[in-house]
Enzyme design. Structure first.
Site, short mmCIF file in Angstrom:
data_model
loop_
_atom_site.label_atom_id
_atom_site.label_comp_id
_atom_site.label_asym_id
_atom_site.label_seq_id
_atom_site.Cartn_x
_atom_site.Cartn_y
_atom_site.Cartn_z
CB CYS A 2 31.34 52.97 39.89
SG CYS A 2 29.31 53.29 40.28
NE ARG A 27 36.35 56.46 39.39
CZ ARG A 27 36.41 57.49 38.65
NH1 ARG A 27 37.46 58.15 38.56
NH2 ARG A 27 35.27 57.58 37.69
CD1 TRP A 74 28.86 57.60 45.72
CD2 TRP A 74 27.61 58.00 43.98
NE1 TRP A 74 28.13 58.62 45.90
CE2 TRP A 74 27.28 59.08 44.81
CE3 TRP A 74 27.03 58.09 42.57
CZ2 TRP A 74 26.54 59.91 44.64
CZ3 TRP A 74 25.65 59.15 42.60
CH2 TRP A 74 25.62 60.07 43.43
CG ASN A 100 32.09 55.20 36.19
OD1 ASN A 100 31.29 55.44 36.97
ND2 ASN A 100 33.25 55.79 35.74
N GLY A 101 29.03 54.65 35.14
CA GLY A 101 28.24 55.46 34.15
C GLY A 101 26.51 55.28 34.32
CD GLU A 486 36.53 74.55 49.00
OE1 GLU A 486 35.56 74.66 48.30
OE2 GLU A 486 37.20 73.77 49.07
CE LYS A 490 36.46 70.93 51.16
NZ LYS A 490 36.83 71.32 49.71
CD GLU A 493 33.50 67.98 50.56
OE1 GLU A 493 34.48 68.77 50.25
OE2 GLU A 493 33.00 67.07 49.77
CG HIS A 509 20.83 92.12 53.83
ND1 HIS A 509 19.87 93.43 53.80
CD2 HIS A 509 21.78 92.43 53.75
CE1 HIS A 509 20.80 94.20 53.62
NE2 HIS A 509 21.92 93.87 53.37
CE LYS A 608 39.30 64.24 44.80
NZ LYS A 608 39.25 65.42 45.68
C1 AGP Z 1 34.87 69.40 46.99
O1 AGP Z 1 35.34 69.06 48.23
C2 AGP Z 1 34.15 68.51 46.38
N1 AGP Z 1 33.94 67.06 46.82
C3 AGP Z 1 32.99 68.77 45.12
O2 AGP Z 1 32.47 69.74 45.28
C4 AGP Z 1 33.73 68.79 43.92
O3 AGP Z 1 34.70 69.87 44.03
C5 AGP Z 1 33.19 69.18 42.69
O4 AGP Z 1 32.53 67.70 42.50
C6 AGP Z 1 33.64 69.15 41.47
O5 AGP Z 1 34.58 68.42 41.15
P1 AGP Z 1 35.94 68.43 39.98
O6 AGP Z 1 36.59 69.45 40.11
O7 AGP Z 1 36.38 67.24 39.72
O8 AGP Z 1 35.00 68.83 38.68
#
Ligand code: AGP
Length: 613
Positions: A2, A27, A74, A100-101, A486, A490, A493, A509, A608
């Protein structure tokens, strides 16, 4: 997970807090709330949805006051609705908290409090915490500062909290453990944020509260900081390095697009002072004390999550290639719970953009407890991972606000390449000529990335053709296999299209069964990267009617002929191609998401930095 913002001072607090919440919305963005203190009253406004929903909600309401706490959520405990959103109140309504936590033992605390006649209206762990503080304050007859300290001795879990008290418009109490918290300091006023972005406009003097610390921010007195076990902490005010323009969109419609376009500059920033072409040298000051350990280690284990884990896979390939040290890449979330074998001569490399990812932090703690040396590759300066690791290398990508990681990935790969080159050379695995050729090529990468970015309008047209696809397959081999993973992440998400990344040869396979004319295949087929092999994989796809988007080296003929759409990248060394091949995939997912009407910067269900398990 959060975002928390607070202000106490002499200015109108609400605009400062709401503006700060907008900066922290990456966040979390399922519900939002503010509480404003004015004289003897609280003005509490909460709503499901984003900060803009809160702004509509408070329209025409009185939001005056010089102290305020605000939160963008969040959800972890309880649905994202108005009742569960923060700030929460104590039973008597005199105390208010943002958090937050996660309070892990909230259930047992709640049961005890219920026996003491506390009544809860939300499902959150945060409400339990503020009731606990209230209970301690009353039963021990102590100040709020002391009550927070005593209550936190009973708490298991992670928190960054800010508390205000009705009738005291001059003071905030803040505390942190495991979740980030920054305090901005100015004359007779304080700013608080989950990161420095809500603060930077007002002051560049900050205190990064450390784990287990509590601070009393009183506008009329000196800051008072102590630990949960009641030890006084000396003030350590630091200068912020980021600038306001770094955290604004700068004319781009989305942070993600801005950050994609920033990559040439971020790469230069990451290499600045490290890649010394004139002297044929790589300087990595951040790991100077442990470089011997690194050279002599028998094994490197990379721990990370998500995109950072993908960068770690590229790190595995390049470190093994250049240093001949065996490398393992682990999901931090698996590593921390699977009783891994870690020796005290192992070197662990933790990769994280935010430096706050809970699983990566826990993996680091585990490795440290087993005596290993832990090095960090982080973007956020002063973050928990940067502080917890023995030494490390910052990526210097600049603030990354879009939830989808782009420039952080590219700069993580740059750091891993620099590291592999440095260690490879020191170990004598790379000849001077090889070493020189690669670092000269590295120096050209920013310009080559600029060239790849020019394919944007071509990619936009491709995106129009594929925006309605239900599934996507991404294929690559060698250095470009992690890029395929990757690229698929992308797309998933931000566009919510199901996508999978595969090593191209693995396709036969299993995944080959999925291929038909409705299945777009993105294939990375650059020269030197097992080109002939990938070409046969492409033929297998074509034979089954799959529609093909390929990323090839300029001048390619064979793959181009088989492709429905083809994007060219400049020639470059195989080991460095991920720095280029990744860019079209970022742009493809951006444009598809945009055409599907998705929120590119704040995709649903995501945040994030993942500061919870
Ligand atoms: C990637 O686009 C993400 N949103 C996510 O996978 C991110 O890379 C992951 O949560 C790790 O975060 P960090 O690099 O801040 O540890």
């Amino acid at each position: 997970m959060c975002g928390i913002v607070a202000y106490v001072g002499y200015r109108d607090a609400y605009p400062i807090v709401v503006e700060g919440l907008k900066r922290l919305e990456y966040r979390g963005y399922d519900s939002t709330g503010v509480n404003i203190g004015n004289n003897k009253n609280f003005k509490l406004f909460k709503t499901k949805g984003k900060v803009s929903d809160l702004e509509l909600f408070v329209e025409n309401k009185d939001v005056t006051g010089t102290i305020s706490i605000g939160h963008t959520r969040w959800a972890t405990h309880g649905k994202p609705n108005q009742i569960n959103s923060h700030p929460h109140l104590s039973g008597d309504g005199r105390l208010s908290i943002i958090h937050n936590g996660i309070i892990e033992n909230y259930d047992s605390l709640k049961k005890v409090l219920i026996q003491k006649n506390h009544v809860f209206i939300s499902d959150t762990d945060t409400e339990v915490l503020i009731h606990l503080i209230e209970e301690v304050k009353m039963s021990e007859n102590v100040t709020l500062f002391e009550a927070v300290r005593l209550a936190l001795t009973q708490v298991v879990g992670a928190y960054a909290i800010v508390i205000m008290e009705k009738g005291n418009d001059r003071e905030l109490i803040v505390a942190r453990k495991g979740s980030p918290l920054v305090v901005g300091v100015s004359d007779n006023e304080f700013f608080v944020g989950s990161d420095a972005s809500p603060i930077i406009k007002y002051t560049d003097e900050v205190i990064y509260l450390q784990d287990g610390e509590i601070a009393r921010l009183n506008c009329d007195e000196k800051i008072d900081i102590k630990t949960v076990d009641d030890k006084k902490v000396p003030l350590n005010i630091q200068k912020l390095e980021i600038k306001l323009e770094n955290i604004e969109k700068d004319g781009f419609p989305h942070f993600m697009l801005k950050e994609i376009y920033e990559q040439p500059k971020s790469i230069v920033d990451t290499m600045r002072g490290r890649l010394d072409l004139r002297n044929n040298e790589i300087k990595l000051g951040g790991i100077s004390e442990y470089s011997n350990k690194l050279i002599n280690t028998k094994r490197i284990i990379i721990v990370a999550c998500g995109t950072s884990w993908h960068a770690g896979l590229i790190g595995e390939y390049i470190l093994e290639d250049f240093t001949r040290i065996p490398v393992e890449v682990e999901y931090a979330s698996e590593f921390r719970y699977r009783n891994p074998i870690v020796n005290d001569d192992d070197v662990i490399i933790a990769i994280s953009q935010s430096g706050e990812t809970a699983d990566t932090l826990a993996a680091i703690e585990l490795a440290k407890s087993k005596g290993a040396t832990v090095l960090g590759i982080c973007n956020v300066v002063g973050s928990s991972i940067a502080r917890t690791t023995h030494e490390g290398i910052y990526t210097h990508a600049g603030p990354e606000i879009g939830v989808a990681s782009t420039k952080a990935f590219t700069t993580q790969v740059i750091v891993l390449i620099l590291l592999a080159l440095k260690v490879g050379r020191l170990k004598g695995n790379l000849t001077l000529t090889e070493y020189h050729q690669i670092i000269s090529e590295l120096d050209l990468i920013p310009d080559k990335v600029r060239k790849v970015l020019k394919t944007n309008s071509q990619i936009e047209l491709i995106a129009q053709q594929f925006k309605d696809a239900k599934n996507f397959l991404y294929l690559g081999r060698g250095y470009n296999f992690p890029v395929a993973l990757e690229g698929a992440l992308k797309l998933k998400e931000i566009s919510y299209i199901h996508a999978e990344g595969y090593p191209a040869a693995e396709m036969k396979h299993g995944p080959i069964a999925l291929i038909d004319e409705d299945m777009p295949i993105v294939v990375i087929a650059t020269r030197k990267g097992n080109y002939e092999k990938v070409l046969s994989n492409i033929q297998e796809v074509k034979a089954r009617g799959g529609r093909l988007i390929s990323i090839v080296t300029e001048g390619d003929v064979a793959v181009k002929e088989l492709s429905d759409y083809c994007i060219e990248i400049p020639k470059c060394f195989n080991e460095l191609t991920p720095l280029l091949t990744n860019i079209p995939l970022q742009l493809l997912s951006y444009h598809i998401a945009l055409l599907r009407g998705c929120n590119v910067d704040q995709p649903r269900n995501l945040a994030k930095s993942v500061t919870v398990e």
